[in-house]
Scaffold this motif. Structure first.
Motif, PDB file in Angstrom:
ATOM      1  N   GLU A 191       0.821  -1.214   0.000  1.00 12.82           N
ATOM      2  CA  GLU A 191       0.000   0.000   0.000  1.00 12.82           C
ATOM      3  C   GLU A 191       0.851   1.258   0.000  1.00 12.82           C
ATOM      4  N   LEU A 192       1.911   1.269   0.818  1.00 13.60           N
ATOM      5  CA  LEU A 192       2.778   2.441   0.918  1.00 13.60           C
ATOM      6  C   LEU A 192       3.468   2.715  -0.407  1.00 13.60           C
ATOM      7  N   VAL A 193       3.968   1.682  -1.052  1.00 11.58           N
ATOM      8  CA  VAL A 193       4.687   1.849  -2.307  1.00 11.58           C
ATOM      9  C   VAL A 193       3.777   2.415  -3.395  1.00 11.58           C
ATOM     10  N   TRP A 194       2.567   1.848  -3.524  1.00  8.28           N
ATOM     11  CA  TRP A 194       1.643   2.333  -4.545  1.00  8.28           C
ATOM     12  C   TRP A 194       1.171   3.749  -4.246  1.00  8.28           C
ATOM     13  N   SER A 195       0.969   4.085  -2.985  1.00  6.01           N
ATOM     14  CA  SER A 195       0.524   5.435  -2.615  1.00  6.01           C
ATOM     15  C   SER A 195       1.583   6.477  -2.978  1.00  6.01           C
ATOM     16  N   LEU A 196       2.837   6.166  -2.702  1.00  2.00           N
ATOM     17  CA  LEU A 196       3.929   7.078  -3.057  1.00  2.00           C
ATOM     18  C   LEU A 196       4.019   7.252  -4.570  1.00  2.00           C
ATOM     19  N   ALA A 197       3.858   6.151  -5.302  1.00  4.15           N
ATOM     20  CA  ALA A 197       3.918   6.224  -6.764  1.00  4.15           C
ATOM     21  C   ALA A 197       2.793   7.094  -7.300  1.00  4.15           C
ATOM     22  N   ASP A 198       1.571   6.919  -6.780  1.00  6.60           N
ATOM     23  CA  ASP A 198       0.435   7.746  -7.208  1.00  6.60           C
ATOM     24  C   ASP A 198       0.708   9.227  -6.963  1.00  6.60           C
ATOM     25  N   LEU A 199       1.306   9.543  -5.803  1.00  9.81           N
ATOM     26  CA  LEU A 199       1.569  10.930  -5.437  1.00  9.81           C
ATOM     27  C   LEU A 199       2.522  11.599  -6.431  1.00  9.81           C
ATOM     28  N   PHE A 200       3.667  10.993  -6.660  1.00 11.36           N
ATOM     29  CA  PHE A 200       4.662  11.607  -7.542  1.00 11.36           C
ATOM     30  C   PHE A 200       4.237  11.565  -9.007  1.00 11.36           C
ATOM     31  N   ASN A 201       3.533  10.502  -9.411  1.00 10.42           N
ATOM     32  CA  ASN A 201       3.002  10.455 -10.774  1.00 10.42           C
ATOM     33  C   ASN A 201       2.040  11.605 -11.017  1.00 10.42           C
ATOM     34  N   GLY A 202       1.180  11.845 -10.044  1.00 15.36           N
ATOM     35  CA  GLY A 202       0.205  12.915 -10.174  1.00 15.36           C
ATOM     36  C   GLY A 202       0.842  14.289 -10.237  1.00 15.36           C
ATOM     37  N   LEU A 203       1.848  14.509  -9.408  1.00 13.34           N
ATOM     38  CA  LEU A 203       2.494  15.818  -9.364  1.00 13.34           C
ATOM     39  C   LEU A 203       3.222  16.139 -10.667  1.00 13.34           C
ATOM     40  N   MET A 204       3.857  15.152 -11.288  1.00 16.24           N
ATOM     41  CA  MET A 204       4.610  15.434 -12.508  1.00 16.24           C
ATOM     42  C   MET A 204       3.710  15.628 -13.721  1.00 16.24           C
ATOM     43  N   VAL A 205       2.450  15.200 -13.620  1.00 17.68           N
ATOM     44  CA  VAL A 205       1.512  15.400 -14.722  1.00 17.68           C
ATOM     45  C   VAL A 205       1.246  16.885 -14.967  1.00 17.68           C
ATOM     46  N   LEU A 206       1.108  17.657 -13.894  1.00 18.90           N
ATOM     47  CA  LEU A 206       0.637  19.038 -14.013  1.00 18.90           C
ATOM     48  C   LEU A 206       1.514  19.922 -14.895  1.00 18.90           C
ATOM     49  N   PRO A 207       2.842  20.056 -14.638  1.00 17.10           N
ATOM     50  CA  PRO A 207       3.640  20.912 -15.513  1.00 17.10           C
ATOM     51  C   PRO A 207       3.699  20.399 -16.945  1.00 17.10           C
ATOM     52  N   ASN A 208       3.651  19.077 -17.124  1.00 13.60           N
ATOM     53  CA  ASN A 208       3.699  18.505 -18.469  1.00 13.60           C
ATOM     54  C   ASN A 208       2.435  18.830 -19.256  1.00 13.60           C
TER      55      ASN A 208
END
Length: 472
Positions: free
Chosen positions: A421-438
């Protein structure tokens, strides 16, 4: 014993905090941004994912090879090598573990939203790859390209450099570190289930293997991915077809669960998963993004290096990567899980996928999934390392690459034994953040994409790309 309880408690608090942030990010903002951008680009490009699908297929498979030209930092890769590197990142644990977590958290209906995000994502990834080709450049004799270059063009000046640097940092963490922890985590648990080997041992072995490939640079990365991707996809497809055919009578009901569950989750599986429409959409789109990566700004690093005559050519090839990953291969896992009837919320992640295959293959089911997830995850690790490396070089120069390589290997080893759960939650967080500037950058450069596409749509004799684009 008290220390173990303390660690579990602290980990749970961290998971809850990250999930709260992810909820704010994914429940509304990114769903609107990604879906809205996909619809906007589809309209502006005259639904290129449909009208150019045949040409996309032809350009992709017309150049397929297991022994292509040698890639180099100076001249880049062939179009197929770029696609293979891109797909190696896309076809990862998302296809085996990600879809399982999506269906547990969002019900079978989440798959519908994954498919929809992929269809819209084909227009987005076309724009990403086309812009990456258009704005690529040469630095110290090496061909370089990726979102940081079109981000700078979108915002210009000092602001463009700041946002490009922010994107680079987010990508390095999202893919190079957190993302590769997800890959190692799924492999570690799959191998543990199949062979009883400690996840930590598996993680260390994968870390060492990855370092060997990393040291070889772009030449070895391209060589490995163009061979692994077609073979692993074939192996996975054959195994999945056997399970589906053995449960063929359950296929119609499985599709019914997907389409009904997309709008009325409680109507499927007797409501035992207890999910809402919002959860189906949220986990469908977030796991869809993790699977096909359209909008993240990851795969353009590979597409920028393709040796093509026109930027749109690689844009069309990039579209096929999303189609193969999410429309063709992902349903294999979906139907295996649904037709075998193992989706009950009690098991999630890679263990759920292994349980499904075990219904037909018995103990061999866990072994088949372990082998598949190893190659899927290892190829993704290679691809994501490559994407992260491009940004490390952009931020810190070539001298920082050995340190980055070592850090990625350490994260691979650590991630193999962490809580899923922790690993997937961290991945979702950083994936989401990098979407915005792109995504914002692509929106600002939409007119550029439209102009390039219109030029490509002209008869060959009227195209001006030889002077306009290749010297950009």
């Amino acid at each position: 014993m008290r220390s173990i309880i303390k660690i579990d408690f602290e980990e749970r608090m961290m998971i809850d905090l990250i999930d709260w942030i992810n909820g704010a990010l994914w429940d509304v903002l990114l769903i609107v941004v990604l879906s809205g951008m996909g619809i906007y680009l589809s309209i502006r490009l005259n639904f290129i994912q449909f009208r150019k699908f045949g040409e996309s297929f032809k350009k992709t498979f017309g150049s397929i090879s297991l022994k292509g030209d040698k890639a180099s930092a100076e001249e880049g890769m062939t179009s197929f090598q770029s696609l293979a590197t891109s797909i190696s990142a896309q076809i990862g644990t998302g296809n085996l573990a990600g879809v399982a977590t999506a269906m547990v958290s969002g019900g079978p209906g989440a798959v519908f939203w994954m498919w929809l995000s992929a269809i819209l994502g084909m227009a987005i990834i076309y724009a990403e790859a086309t812009l990456a080709q258009y704005y690529r450049t040469t630095e110290k004799g090496h061909l370089v390209g990726g979102p940081v270059y079109y981000i700078q063009a979108a915002f210009q000046g000092r602001l463009g450099k700041v946002i490009a640097a922010l994107f680079s940092v987010l990508l390095i963490f999202a893919l190079g570190f957190m993302g590769n922890m997800v890959q190692a985590n799924s492999v570690g648990h799959a191998v543990s289930t199949a062979f009883g080997i400690s996840p930590w041992i598996t993680g260390i072995v994968m870390a060492i293997m990855a370092l060997i490939v990393f040291i070889g640079g772009v030449e070895r990365i391209a060589s490995v991915t163009e061979k692994i991707v077609p073979l692993m996809a074939l192996f996975f497809t054959i195994a999945s077809f056997i399970v589906i055919i053995m449960n063929i009578e359950n296929v119609p009901a499985s599709f019914e669960m997907i389409f009904v569950g997309a709008f009325n989750p409680d109507a499927v599986l007797g409501g035992i998963l207890g999910v809402s429409i919002q959860q189906a959409i949220r986990f469908g789109i977030s796991r869809g993004l993790f699977t096909h990566e359209a909008g993240m700004g990851s795969t353009p690093h590979a597409h920028a290096l393709a040796r093509v005559k026109h930027p749109s050519e690689q844009g069309l090839v990039a579209m096929m990567g999303v189609f193969i990953d999410t429309i063709v291969l992902l349903p294999m896992t979906v139907l295996v899980i649904l037709t075998t009837g193992v989706l009950d919320g009690a098991t999630t992640g890679i263990e759920l996928t292994q349980l499904a295959y075990a219904q037909v293959f018995g103990n061999w089911g866990s072994i088949i999934v372990a082998i598949s997830i190893f190659f899927f995850a290892f190829s993704t690790i290679i691809g994501w390392y490559f994407f992260g490396q491009a940004n490390v070089k952009y931020l810190f120069g070539k001298g920082a690459i050995p340190i980055y390589s070592l850090l990625v290997a350490i994260f691979i080893a650590i991630g193999s034994g962490l809580h899923v759960e922790l690993v997937w939650s961290l991945a979702d967080l950083f994936n989401g953040l990098m979407v915005l500037p792109n995504i914002i950058s692509i929106f600002l450069l939409t007119n550029v994409v439209v102009k390039i596409t219109k030029d490509y749509d002209l008869p060959l004799s009227q195209q001006q790309y030889q002077n306009t684009y290749t010297k950009k």
